[in-house]
Design a protein around this motif. Structure first.
Motif, mmCIF file in Angstrom:
data_model
loop_
_atom_site.group_PDB
_atom_site.id
_atom_site.type_symbol
_atom_site.label_atom_id
_atom_site.label_comp_id
_atom_site.label_asym_id
_atom_site.label_seq_id
_atom_site.Cartn_x
_atom_site.Cartn_y
_atom_site.Cartn_z
ATOM 1 N N GLU A 72 45.489 50.346 7.506
ATOM 2 C CA GLU A 72 45.893 49.120 8.202
ATOM 3 C C GLU A 72 44.775 48.600 9.087
ATOM 4 O O GLU A 72 44.586 47.392 9.216
ATOM 5 C CB GLU A 72 47.144 49.386 9.034
ATOM 6 N N ILE A 75 42.486 46.424 7.114
ATOM 7 C CA ILE A 75 43.121 45.124 6.834
ATOM 8 C C ILE A 75 43.055 44.225 8.073
ATOM 9 O O ILE A 75 42.701 43.048 7.995
ATOM 10 C CB ILE A 75 44.596 45.333 6.402
ATOM 11 N N LEU A 76 43.369 44.812 9.246
ATOM 12 C CA LEU A 76 43.396 44.010 10.465
ATOM 13 C C LEU A 76 42.005 43.530 10.859
ATOM 14 O O LEU A 76 41.848 42.446 11.412
ATOM 15 C CB LEU A 76 44.043 44.802 11.610
ATOM 16 N N TYR A 93 49.764 38.615 8.370
ATOM 17 C CA TYR A 93 49.713 39.951 7.776
ATOM 18 C C TYR A 93 51.127 40.378 7.407
ATOM 19 O O TYR A 93 52.029 40.283 8.237
ATOM 20 C CB TYR A 93 49.077 40.934 8.770
ATOM 21 N N SER A 95 52.955 43.682 6.020
ATOM 22 C CA SER A 95 52.802 45.095 5.633
ATOM 23 C C SER A 95 53.680 45.389 4.425
ATOM 24 O O SER A 95 54.615 44.638 4.137
ATOM 25 C CB SER A 95 53.212 45.989 6.821
ATOM 26 N N PRO A 96 53.398 46.469 3.709
ATOM 27 C CA PRO A 96 54.215 46.778 2.514
ATOM 28 C C PRO A 96 55.692 46.918 2.861
ATOM 29 O O PRO A 96 56.548 46.490 2.101
ATOM 30 C CB PRO A 96 53.640 48.118 2.024
ATOM 31 N N GLU A 97 56.001 47.486 4.048
ATOM 32 C CA GLU A 97 57.409 47.674 4.442
ATOM 33 C C GLU A 97 58.095 46.323 4.622
ATOM 34 O O GLU A 97 59.196 46.077 4.148
ATOM 35 C CB GLU A 97 57.508 48.477 5.749
ATOM 36 N N GLU A 98 57.372 45.398 5.308
ATOM 37 C CA GLU A 98 57.945 44.065 5.534
ATOM 38 C C GLU A 98 58.137 43.345 4.205
ATOM 39 O O GLU A 98 59.135 42.668 3.987
ATOM 40 C CB GLU A 98 57.027 43.233 6.443
ATOM 41 N N ALA A 128 50.217 45.653 0.641
ATOM 42 C CA ALA A 128 50.056 44.882 1.883
ATOM 43 C C ALA A 128 49.283 43.606 1.531
ATOM 44 O O ALA A 128 48.398 43.624 0.676
ATOM 45 C CB ALA A 128 49.273 45.694 2.900
#
Lengths: 304, 231
Positions: A72, A75-76, A93, A95-98, A128
């Motif tokens: 992460e 990515i950030l 952004y 994330s995979p969870e979102e 992501a």
């Protein structure tokens, strides 16, 4: 000689002439209603077109998908780099969870999709992503080129290259629609003004004898013009009121049809919210049209 | 008071309305302007109220060159000159009284002045009982009297009458002529453009004769004498 007396007389004459020339006044108002209808219609169409175009522009972006397990923090840091670029408006952004939660939400009524997700077990199939939006969609190409040049190791796919043609075609279409819209407004507006002007000219032509006699008995040009200008205000104002009211049921009807094709555009509520503004624009155009036509048409009779 | 100084009016090479016309009219005069149709009588009147501009020369009214006046001040000149026409030029949609008060309204007089003066002037032209009639309800002579009332209601210095009796029978003609004489006696300069020989000969006042745009005769107690009659 008192100015008030003259003003009162000018207004009285305007009202008398307006009433006595009932049919001519009606004809003038009707032509102006048509003119204002065209202008008002164009105004609404341009509002709809702009809303749709803005909506589409909002949707154009570059989506960067990252490799599975990409840290992460990497990515950030790419996000921060992108945000520093001038043509970039925002970088979101996900994330995979979102992404997974959003996916479930979107397909919550579709058991087949949910069932196939369950089959994957704990594994999250979604990457992501960073969604990059530009201030101007035309700059997206430049941003994509920047990304390509950097060649980040964690990046799986930049989907701009797939959509590039579509995006370019869309921005060309946006530009074309705007130019054509302005041209149509100008041409139709010009035709409408000519028609209204000729009607007013006819009305003044019937009064040419009276104008001539007024000049001979020593009336000033403003005293002669005054009633015609106030009649112009009356014609324009009444025509604007009729037009504004006529749009109410029309927009309500059109809105019902439109919402089927363009779910994002609620014309009816937009119109209701902006009704006062819309009416004021029509009044302003109507009065300028009425008074302007009167002034132009009467000019040739005031020469002597 | 009125002075034509070597005035020519040329519309084009084939149409010369006035050629080197000079004459003077003193206050309170009664002048007949005679000549056949097309001699230039109407042009003289139009030049005086600056409806036309002279090609050469100058037209003076009360010491002012009217052809040099800016359009802005012309209304003030025209209020000092009353006009009467052969075809009356009354507004068909207005009553006799409205036709007269119209001229006062245009001159910016107050309602009080108008309601006081209009009946007086209508009485002067002997129409006190017809003031609510519309022009189509009046005879030719009556219409011309309304027109005269309108012309004098602003107390002009000059009354110009262009063929005022051209459309009238002899009885009405004499009524109009007597009315013009009365107005002249009350102190207004009168210019009468006409080609009615009997009227001019009866008046025994000054006669300026125009022929083909030139002044051919100007006599203090003139008669109607025209060589090439066609009017």
């Amino acid at each position: 000689m008192a100015k008030g007396v003259t003003l009162k007389r000018v207004i009285t004459y305007a009202w008398l002439s307006f009433r006595r020339n009932g049919w001519l006044s009606t004809a003038t108002i009707l032509v102006m209603v048509l003119t204002l209808f065209v202008i008002g219609g164009l105004l609404l169409v341009s509002v709809i077109a702009n809303t749709i175009l803005n909506d589409l522009e909002q949707k154009i972006d570059i989506s960067i998908a990252f490799k599975k397990g990409a840290p992460e923090s990497a990515i950030l840091s790419i996000r921060r780099e992108l945000e520093a670029l001038r043509p970039v408006r925002e970088v979101a952004y996900v994330s995979p969870e979102e992404a997974l939660a959003a996916f479930r939400e979107r397909h919550k009524d579709d058991p087949t999709v949910l069932a196939s997700l369950e089959e994957l077990g704990e594994e999250n199939p979604l990457p992501a992503t960073l969604a990059v939006k530009a201030l101007n969609p035309e700059d997206l190409g430049e941003i994509a080129k920047f990304l390509e040049g950097k060649n980040y190791p964690s990046v799986e796919k930049i989907n701009y290259f797939e959509n590039q043609k579509v995006i370019e075609r869309l921005s060309a279409a946006v530009r074309g629609v705007r130019t054509a819209g302005v041209a149509i407004v100008l041409i139709l507006g010009f035709v409408a003004v000519l028609v209204a002007f000729n009607t007013v000219r006819l009305a003044i032509y019937t009064s040419r004898e009276e104008i001539n006699i007024m000049k001979l008995v020593g009336a000033t040009n403003w005293y002669i013009r005054g009633p015609f200008m106030i009649e112009g205000v009356l014609h324009g104002g009444i025509a604007a009121a009729i037009t504004a009211l006529a749009f109410l049921p029309l927009v309500w009807f059109a809105s019902g049809k439109l919402i089927v094709f363009l779910p994002g555009v609620n014309l009816s509520s937009y119109f209701r919210e902006n009704f006062v503004e819309f009416s004021l624009i029509l009044f302003a155009i109507g009065i300028i049209l009425g008074v302007g036509s009167s002034l132009l048409a009467i000019r040739r009779y005031l020469k002597i | 008071m009125i002075y034509f100084d070597n005035v020519s009016k040329i519309y084009n090479a084939n149409s010369v309305a006035l050629k080197n016309v000079s004459f003077e009219i003193k206050p309170k005069e009664f002048v007949s302007l005679v000549g056949p149709s097309g001699a230039g009588k109407s042009t003289v009147l139009k030049l005086l109220i600056a409806e036309e501009q002279p090609t050469e020369g100058r037209v003076y009214f009360d010491g002012t060159d009217v052809s040099s006046l800016p359009a802005r001040v012309l209304p003030r000149l025209r209020r000092r000159v009353g006009m009467v026409f052969q075809d009356y030029k009354l507004l068909a949609s207005k009553t006799a009284a409205e036709n007269v008060s119209f001229a006062m309204e245009a001159a910016g007089r107050t309602e009080a002045e108008i309601s006081e003066t209009v009946p007086e002037v209508l009485a002067l032209v002997d129409l006190a009982d017809k003031w609510t009639n519309f022009p189509h309800e009046l005879s030719g002579g009556e219409k011309q009297r309304v027109a005269i009332a309108r012309a004098i209601v602003n107390q002009p210095d000059v009354l110009m009458a262009d063929e005022p009796t051209g459309n009238l029978d002899p009885v009405n003609t004499w009524e109009i002529v007597r009315l013009l004489q009365k107005i002249n006696e009350l102190g207004t300069t009168v210019i009468l453009a006409t080609h009615d020989k009997q009227v001019v000969d009866h008046l025994g006042r000054r006669v300026v004769t125009l022929e083909k745009g030139e002044v051919v005769r100007d006599e203090a107690k003139g008669k109607y004498i025209i060589n090439h009659r066609n009017g």
